[in-house]
Design an enzyme around this catalytic site. Sequence first.
Site, PDB file in Angstrom:
ATOM      1  NE  ARG A 164      -4.114  -1.882   0.400  1.00 56.87           N
ATOM      2  CZ  ARG A 164      -4.207  -3.109  -0.118  1.00 56.87           C
ATOM      3  NH1 ARG A 164      -3.220  -3.602  -0.834  1.00 56.87           N
ATOM      4  NH2 ARG A 164      -5.296  -3.831   0.061  1.00 56.87           N
ATOM      5  CB  SER A 233      -9.059  -2.226   3.380  1.00 58.84           C
ATOM      6  OG  SER A 233      -9.172  -3.485   2.808  1.00 58.84           O
ATOM      7  CD  GLU A 329      -6.091   0.567   2.119  1.00 61.36           C
ATOM      8  OE1 GLU A 329      -5.776  -0.537   2.597  1.00 61.36           O
ATOM      9  OE2 GLU A 329      -6.891   0.683   1.184  1.00 61.36           O
TER      10      GLU A 329
HETATM   11  N1  EPU Z   1     -11.122 -11.329   9.260  1.00 60.42           N
HETATM   12  C1  EPU Z   1     -11.914 -11.449  10.375  1.00 60.42           C
HETATM   13  N2  EPU Z   1     -13.007 -10.626  10.492  1.00 60.42           N
HETATM   14  C2  EPU Z   1     -13.311  -9.712   9.539  1.00 60.42           C
HETATM   15  C3  EPU Z   1     -12.494  -9.571   8.408  1.00 60.42           C
HETATM   16  C4  EPU Z   1     -11.386 -10.398   8.296  1.00 60.42           C
HETATM   17  O1  EPU Z   1     -11.685 -12.272  11.243  1.00 60.42           O
HETATM   18  O2  EPU Z   1     -14.330  -9.029   9.705  1.00 60.42           O
HETATM   19  C5  EPU Z   1      -9.992 -12.236   9.101  1.00 60.42           C
HETATM   20  C6  EPU Z   1     -10.303 -13.269   8.006  1.00 60.42           C
HETATM   21  O3  EPU Z   1     -10.985 -14.370   8.513  1.00 60.42           O
HETATM   22  C7  EPU Z   1      -8.941 -13.636   7.504  1.00 60.42           C
HETATM   23  C8  EPU Z   1      -8.145 -12.353   7.689  1.00 60.42           C
HETATM   24  O4  EPU Z   1      -8.863 -11.551   8.627  1.00 60.42           O
HETATM   25  O5  EPU Z   1      -8.357 -14.636   8.291  1.00 60.42           O
HETATM   26  C9  EPU Z   1      -7.933 -11.593   6.386  1.00 60.42           C
HETATM   27  O6  EPU Z   1      -9.192 -11.239   5.820  1.00 60.42           O
HETATM   28  P1  EPU Z   1      -9.431 -11.033   4.259  1.00 60.42           P
HETATM   29  O7  EPU Z   1      -8.932 -12.221   3.493  1.00 60.42           O
HETATM   30  O8  EPU Z   1     -10.852 -10.638   4.060  1.00 60.42           O
HETATM   31  O9  EPU Z   1      -8.453  -9.870   3.843  1.00 60.42           O
HETATM   32  P2  EPU Z   1      -8.029  -8.544   4.598  1.00 60.42           P
HETATM   33  O10 EPU Z   1      -6.647  -8.705   5.114  1.00 60.42           O
HETATM   34  O11 EPU Z   1      -9.083  -8.144   5.538  1.00 60.42           O
HETATM   35  C10 EPU Z   1      -6.863  -7.539   2.474  1.00 60.42           C
HETATM   36  C11 EPU Z   1      -6.887  -6.254   1.698  1.00 60.42           C
HETATM   37  C12 EPU Z   1      -8.131  -6.195   0.819  1.00 60.42           C
HETATM   38  C13 EPU Z   1      -8.098  -7.380  -0.129  1.00 60.42           C
HETATM   39  C14 EPU Z   1      -8.040  -8.671   0.707  1.00 60.42           C
HETATM   40  C15 EPU Z   1      -7.858  -9.893  -0.155  1.00 60.42           C
HETATM   41  C16 EPU Z   1      -5.687  -4.663   3.081  1.00 60.42           C
HETATM   42  C17 EPU Z   1      -5.782  -3.468   3.969  1.00 60.42           C
HETATM   43  N3  EPU Z   1      -6.835  -5.128   2.602  1.00 60.42           N
HETATM   44  O12 EPU Z   1      -7.981  -7.515   3.352  1.00 60.42           O
HETATM   45  O13 EPU Z   1      -8.060  -5.000   0.055  1.00 60.42           O
HETATM   46  O14 EPU Z   1      -9.236  -7.411  -0.972  1.00 60.42           O
HETATM   47  O15 EPU Z   1      -6.895  -8.632   1.587  1.00 60.42           O
HETATM   48  O16 EPU Z   1      -6.557  -9.893  -0.657  1.00 60.42           O
HETATM   49  O17 EPU Z   1      -4.579  -5.125   2.813  1.00 60.42           O
HETATM   50  C18 EPU Z   1      -8.825  -2.763  -0.100  1.00 60.42           C
HETATM   51  O18 EPU Z   1      -7.645  -2.422   0.015  1.00 60.42           O
HETATM   52  O19 EPU Z   1      -9.756  -1.922  -0.246  1.00 60.42           O
HETATM   53  C19 EPU Z   1      -9.157  -4.177  -0.045  1.00 60.42           C
HETATM   54  C20 EPU Z   1     -10.413  -4.593  -0.047  1.00 60.42           C
END
Ligand code: EPU
Length: 347
Positions: A164, A233, A329
Site C-alpha cells: 500500500r 479496506s 488507508e
Molecule cells: N477477518 C476477520 N473478520 C473480519 C475480516 C477479516 O476475522 O471481519 C480475518 C479473516 O478471517 C482472515 C483475515 O482476517 O483470516 C484476512 O481477511 P481477508 O482475506 O478478508 O483480507 P483482509 O486482510 O481483511 C486484504 C486487503 C483487501 C483485499 C483482501 C484480499 C488490506 C488493507 N486489505 O484484506 O483490500 O481485498 O486482503 O486480498 O490489505 C482494499 O484495500 O480496499 C481491499 C479490499
Amino acid sequence: MRIQQQVQLKRFNTLNLDAIASHYVEIKQPEEIVQALDYAEQQQLNVIILSGGSNIMLPQRLNGLVMHMQIQGIASLSEDTQSQQFRVGAGQVWHDFVLWSTAQRCYGLQNLALIPGLVGASPVQNIGAYGVEAGEFIECVEIYDRQQQCFSRLSHVECQFGYRDSIFKQQPNRYIISHVVFRLLKQPQLKINYGDLKTAMGNDLSPENLQAQVIQIRQAKLPDPKEFSNVGSFFKNPLITAQQFATLLAQFPKLPHYPQAQDLVKIAAGWLIEQAGWKGKRLNNVGMFDRQALVLVNYADANLLDVQQTYRAVQQDVYQKFGIHLEPEPVLFNQDGQIQPHQDQCQ
Ligand code: EPU
C-alpha cells in the site's frame, strides 16, 4: 478546459462525503495538466488531484483547484514472446481495464478484478488483493513532475512499490500521473494460494475462472459502493516485528498473520476489529461492515467529522485490547486541499 466554481464532490468520492470544491476542472488531455497548474498558480490556489475518489476522505469545504483526472485510452506498445505492454490513460476505470486485459489473453491482473477506482490511482497505493499487487505488473508511470516542471516517466524501480505504498505516497504533491504502462504476461502464472481462492476455483485453473472467482468472493464479502458508501479496506493491515508478534500470539493464538520480509509479520486488521466488537457496529450513521469488519460504511449523510468519530473509536478499542495502532488507508485532505498525515496515535 473549463474551470468551474463551488462544485459538489459528493458523487466523486465513494464515501459520499459532502464536500464543496471552490474550484474544479476535468483533465482529459495531458496538456491540460499544465494549463490547470498555470491557472492555479495565477489564482494562488492549492491543487488537489482527484481520481476515482475511492480512497479519500474530504472535508466539507475544499479551498483549491480540484483536478479531476479523466485521461482515457488504452494503446498496445511493444511485445515479445512472453509479454505485451499497454499504455493506459489515468482516467480509465480499473475494473474495466482488468476485464479487457483478460479478454485480450494478457494475464496478471485477474486477482485485482473489481477493485474500485481508476487506473491512475493503481500505482499510488499499489493496490493489492488475493496475493497480487498492481506494482508487479507496472513497467513505468508517466507523470508531470511539478518540481522539475516537465513531463517524465518513473521506472518500476523508481516507483518504490511497497505494501500500500509507493513514491507517489511518499511525495504526494510532486507527481501528477497521466498514464500507466503495464507489462502483462501471454502465458498465465496464476496466484491462487490466498485464502479460499484455490478451493473456489475447483478444477478450472484458467485465468478467466480466477477472475470470476475473485469477483464472486469480493461481491460476497465487500459492500458495493453504489449500495453502501465505502472506500474498501479502511485500515491497513499492521506490520509488526516478529518479537511483538510472538507476544501477541501467546495471548491470541487465533490471530491471522502473514510472515513478511525483514523479520516483520502482517496481521489481519479485520480480525482485530471484529474481536474488539466492531463488526457490524455503528456510531451514529457510520459503522464497520457486518461481512468484513475492515470496511467502514457511511450509512447515511455522514460528514468527515462523523467518519473521524467512528474510526477513532475503533482505533481506541483495538489499541486497548491489543496494543496495536491501526493506520487508516484513505488519504485525508484538509480544508486547504493538503494531505494530512494520519498521526492520531492511540495512547
Ligand atoms: N477477518 C476477520 N473478520 C473480519 C475480516 C477479516 O476475522 O471481519 C480475518 C479473516 O478471517 C482472515 C483475515 O482476517 O483470516 C484476512 O481477511 P481477508 O482475506 O478478508 O483480507 P483482509 O486482510 O481483511 C486484504 C486487503 C483487501 C483485499 C483482501 C484480499 C488490506 C488493507 N486489505 O484484506 O483490500 O481485498 O486482503 O486480498 O490489505 C482494499 O484495500 O480496499 C481491499 C479490499
